[in-house]
Each structure stands twice: as structure tokens, then as C-alpha cells.
Design an enzyme around this catalytic site. Structure first.
Site, PDB file in Angstrom:
ATOM      1  N   MET A   1     103.110 -19.501  44.912  1.00 42.08           N
ATOM      2  CA  MET A   1     104.090 -19.397  43.832  1.00 42.08           C
ATOM      3  C   MET A   1     105.100 -20.494  43.952  1.00 42.08           C
ATOM      4  SD  MET A   1     107.132 -17.399  42.917  1.00 42.08           S
ATOM      5  CE  MET A   1     108.767 -17.659  43.549  1.00 42.08           C
ATOM      6  N   TYR A 192     100.234 -26.508  47.512  1.00 41.65           N
ATOM      7  CA  TYR A 192     101.664 -26.522  47.191  1.00 41.65           C
ATOM      8  C   TYR A 192     102.451 -26.337  48.497  1.00 41.65           C
ATOM      9  CZ  TYR A 192     106.130 -25.055  45.255  1.00 41.65           C
ATOM     10  OH  TYR A 192     107.459 -24.955  44.974  1.00 41.65           O
ATOM     11  N   THR A 194     104.563 -24.405  49.861  1.00 41.68           N
ATOM     12  CA  THR A 194     104.718 -23.153  50.624  1.00 41.68           C
ATOM     13  C   THR A 194     103.374 -22.571  51.085  1.00 41.68           C
ATOM     14  OG1 THR A 194     104.579 -21.839  48.604  1.00 41.68           O
ATOM     15  CG2 THR A 194     106.792 -22.462  49.321  1.00 41.68           C
ATOM     16  N   LYS A 195     102.271 -23.228  50.768  1.00 38.97           N
ATOM     17  CA  LYS A 195     100.958 -22.638  51.030  1.00 38.97           C
ATOM     18  C   LYS A 195     100.551 -22.781  52.510  1.00 38.97           C
ATOM     19  CE  LYS A 195      99.876 -21.116  46.892  1.00 38.97           C
ATOM     20  NZ  LYS A 195     101.187 -21.031  46.233  1.00 38.97           N
ATOM     21  N   ASN A 196      99.369 -22.217  52.855  1.00 41.01           N
ATOM     22  CA  ASN A 196      98.966 -22.192  54.268  1.00 41.01           C
ATOM     23  C   ASN A 196      98.765 -23.590  54.844  1.00 41.01           C
ATOM     24  OD1 ASN A 196      99.111 -19.478  53.993  1.00 41.01           O
ATOM     25  ND2 ASN A 196      96.947 -19.060  54.348  1.00 41.01           N
TER      26      ASN A 196
END
Ligand code: PLP
Length: 396
Positions: A1, A192, A194-196
């Protein structure tokens, strides 16, 4: 998100635990610098290497590196031949990009409710939504938890429709010996920030189907038959033909150089997030909140988000009051997601009311995601736990 930018005060406050904070080591910084020094920073050799490494990791024949997962979703749908008059069944509990991509492909999104325990699309609801126009199911492996792929594949097979996975949260996830991202017709991943793993912005479309990969590659760069890499390489100039009205969705070598280094660390980071997850789960048992359902047998949960459900009737405060209290106490958090069918565009265009999808609505109004970055220190994890406990115990 997409998390809103931090306010300057929060940035300046070294104690504030930022939600979804990425980590870049010297190797990423060095890789970016050497890519810039190489004289080729656009789409080139680094992208090719990243695509090969990612395809090997997921276990698909093709991986097409793109500017975002949103682009991957859009291209997967268009390259798979979806358009006007077609229906795509998806979950209302997802980021806007999932359903927006269906709208942008000119197809119609059809929501099927989730299961409250897993928060993933419910195959029983999917089957009820099938019509003569249904061409694809687009499940989202929410928070990193694999959807019920056996049931979804069986439905897709029986009705002769496609399965396109939104695996934005689920890079490391596995399902019954198979890798998430290799179980359908195509799958889409997000890098993105904030992703893993991250390339700052970026995405990947994976598929075993040559025609989807080939068309997506061409569509990603204006619909031209030869990409810039081929046109300007030291093999000499090549003419191109425009064969589709394409888009500008390619990934750059600078992004890919970061992605190659991040991908190599992804399994170590998953191990660390699992440790944090277990500490949260132990610490929050007995508190007036609902913890995530346990990992299903024979699956690997990619642990992208650790979510609590805060219900006023149990917790004595609303989710939003809890969220504000976390923030005041220096803990950043997220909401994944308020259900799409209550957002004005979807509500107005399709005439939805909240209880059309009661489980997605319930989760959307009560869910909160705590920091789960693998780079959190043990002290920071202890602080998150102490703050959550203090807020919820005080509310009793
Ligand atoms: C479930 C889901 N799908 C799609 C996307 C879109 O990803 P991107 O930001 O890479 O376009 C996101 C991003 O937050 C997401 O969470």
C-alpha cells in the site's frame, strides 16, 4: 500500500518507529553508483539479470521487470487479452491498484467477499460470482498469506477462465509445494518501498506463457518491436515497428541494480520477520484484539503485514482511536485496507453498499498493521509490544 509521506517532525524524531522502513546496505549503494558510472542507466543489462534471477526464484519461465506492480497488473490483463465486456473477479479487501488495473484494461471488476479468518478471497463466493462474461479470477495474497489456490485453480479450470495473481505482498509465499506466483497464468509483484524487498518503485510480471510475456514486454515500451537496449546497443542501431498502442512501464537499470541485491537477502529477512511475528503473537495473546490466523499447513506465509483487528465492543476503543494512540506513542502503523467497495469511485460506479461484502467491510473497519520490518531491533520490537499492551490494557 502507498504510505503517506512522513511529516518532518516524525522524520526528525529518531525514536519514532517508521512503518515499513526499507534498508539499503553499502552493496545497494555501490550497485547504484556503479550503474550510474557505467554510462547505461536506462533499461539494459541489470534489468536482464534481475529478470533472470527473479524468474528463477519464483520458478516461472518469464519475468518482465516493470515500473510498478500496478503496471504489471495492467499489462497482465491486457496481454492476456482482457477488455471491454469481460468480467474479472477479485477481492474488495485490497489496494486500489488491483481493481483500478481491471478498470484500466476496460474490463469490469466483480468483487467476491473474503473469509474473515484468512482475509483472502473466499472460493465459495468466487464461484457464486461467475457469469457468462467472467474471463479471469484475480486473487490477492493479502498480507503475504497464500490464497486457497487449489480451490481457485479448480474453479478456473472448470469454467475455462484465467487466474492472474496479485502477489504484491507475497514474494516468498508458497502453497503445497508450489511457489506463489507460478500457480496461475500470470502473477504480479511489487517492489514499492514498504514491500518485502524494494527497488524504490518497481514491479514484476511473471508467467510461464510465452505469448503473455512477449506481449507484455512490447506493451511495456510503447508497443515497439525492439526496446531501447536493442536499438542503441553496441551492435548498432536497429529500426523498430510500433505494433500496439503501448505504455511506458519499463524498469531502469538503477532500480534493477538495487533489486538484484535485495532479492539475495529476501529469505534472511523473512526469517527475521517470522521471529518478530512470533514475539508479537505471544505478547498479544490474552489482549482484547484479534491476532492473525495461524499459517495454514503446507503453506509459507510471506509475513508482509502483521495485522490486529480492533473491535470497539471488545477493545473499548475504535481502530482509529487505537491507531492515533500508537502514533502518539511513537509507533507508525498502516491500514490494509479500507474495503474498496466503500470508496466513492467504486461505491458510486457500481452502486455498492457496505454490507454487500460484509466480511471485507468488517475487516476494513477494524484492521491495523504493526511495524514488521526485518530491520527493527529487538528493543524496537519490545517497544511496539509495550505500547500495544499499555493502550489495550488501559482500555479494559
Ligand atoms: C495488494 C497490492 N496490489 C498492488 C499494489 C501496487 O503496487 P505498486 O505500488 O508497486 O504499483 C500494491 C501496492 O501497495 C498492493 O499492496
Amino acid at each position: 500500500m502507498t504510505t503517506p509521506p512522513l511529516m518532518a517532525r516524525e522524520m526528525a524524531d529518531r525514536d519514532y518507529i517508521v512503518f515499513g522502513k526499507p534498508s539499503f546496505a553499502e552493496e545497494e549503494i555501490e550497485a547504484v553508483a556503479s550503474t550510474l558510472r557505467s554510462g547505461w542507466a536506462g533499461t539494459g543489462a541489470q534489468v536482464q539479470t534481475f529478470q533472470r534471477a527473479f524468474a528463477d526464484y519464483i520458478g516461472t519461465r518469464h519475468a518482465v521487470a516493470l515500473g510498478s506492480c500496478t503496471a504489471a497488473l495492467h499489462l497482465a490483463l491486457v496481454a492476456a487479452g482482457l477488455g471491454e465486456g469481460d468480467e474479472v473477479i477479485t477481492t474488495p479487501l485490497t489496494f486500489a491498484a488491483t481493481a483500478n488495473a481491471i478498470v484500466h484494461s476496460a474490463a469490469t471488476p466483480v468483487f467476491a467477499d473474503i473469509r474473515r479468518d484468512t482475509m483472502n478471497i473466499d472460493p465459495v463466493q468466487v464461484e457464486r460470482r461467475i457469469s457468462s462474461r467472467t474471463r479471469a479470477i484475480l486473487p490477492v495474497h493479502l498480507a503475504g498469506r497464500p490464497c486457497e489456490m487449489d480451490a481457485l485453480r479448480e474453479i478456473a479450470h472448470r469454467y475455462g477462465i484465467m487466474l492472474i495473481e496479485d502477489a504484491a505482498h507475497a514474494i516468498e509465499a508458497r502453497y503445497r509445494g508450489g511457489k506463489i506466483g507460478a500457480l496461475g497464468d500470470a502473477s504480479c509483484f511489487s517492489f514499492y518501498v514498504t514491500k518485502n524487498m524494494t527497488t524504490i518503485e518497481g514491479g514484476m510480471l511473471c508467467t510461464n506463457q510465452d505469448h503473455i510475456a512477449n506481449k507484455a514486454r512490447i506493451l511495456s515500451l510503447h508497443g515497439m518491436t525492439a526496446d531501447a537496449w536493442a536499438r542503441f546497443s553496441d551492435e548498432g542501431y536497429k529500426h523498430y515497428d510500433v505494433i500496439f498502442t503501448g505504455f511506458k512501464y519499463n524498469m531502469t537499470d538503477v532500480q534493477a541494480a538495487i533489486g538484484i541485491r535485495q532479492l539475495a537477502k529476501i529469505e534472511d529477512w523473512l526469517r527475521r520477520r517470522r521471529e518478530i511475528w512470533t514475539r508479537y503473537d505471544d505478547a498479544f495473546s490474552g489482549l482484547p484484539c484479534i491476532r492473525p490466523a495461524p499459517e495454514e499447513p503446507e503453506t509459507v506465509h510471506a509475513r508482509h503485514l502483521y495485522t490486529l483487528l480492533i473491535d470497539e465492543t471488545v477493545a473499548g476503543m475504535t481502530r482509529d482511536q487505537f491507531l492515533q494512540a500508537l502514533h502518539r506513542n511513537g509507533v507508525g502503523c498502516g491500514v490494509h485496507y479500507r474495503a474498496l467497495h466503500v470508496h466513492p469511485y467504486y461505491r458510486n460506479r457500481f452502486g455498492f453498499s457496505p454490507n454487500d461484502f460484509p466480511n471485507a467491510f468488517y475487516v476494513g473497519e477494524h484492521t491495523i498493521s504493526l511495524p514488521l520490518s526485518p530491520h527493527l531491533t529487538d528493543d524496537q520490537v519490545a517497544r511496539v509490544i509495550a505500547v500495544v499492551r499499555a493502550i489495550l490494557v488501559r482500555s479494559l
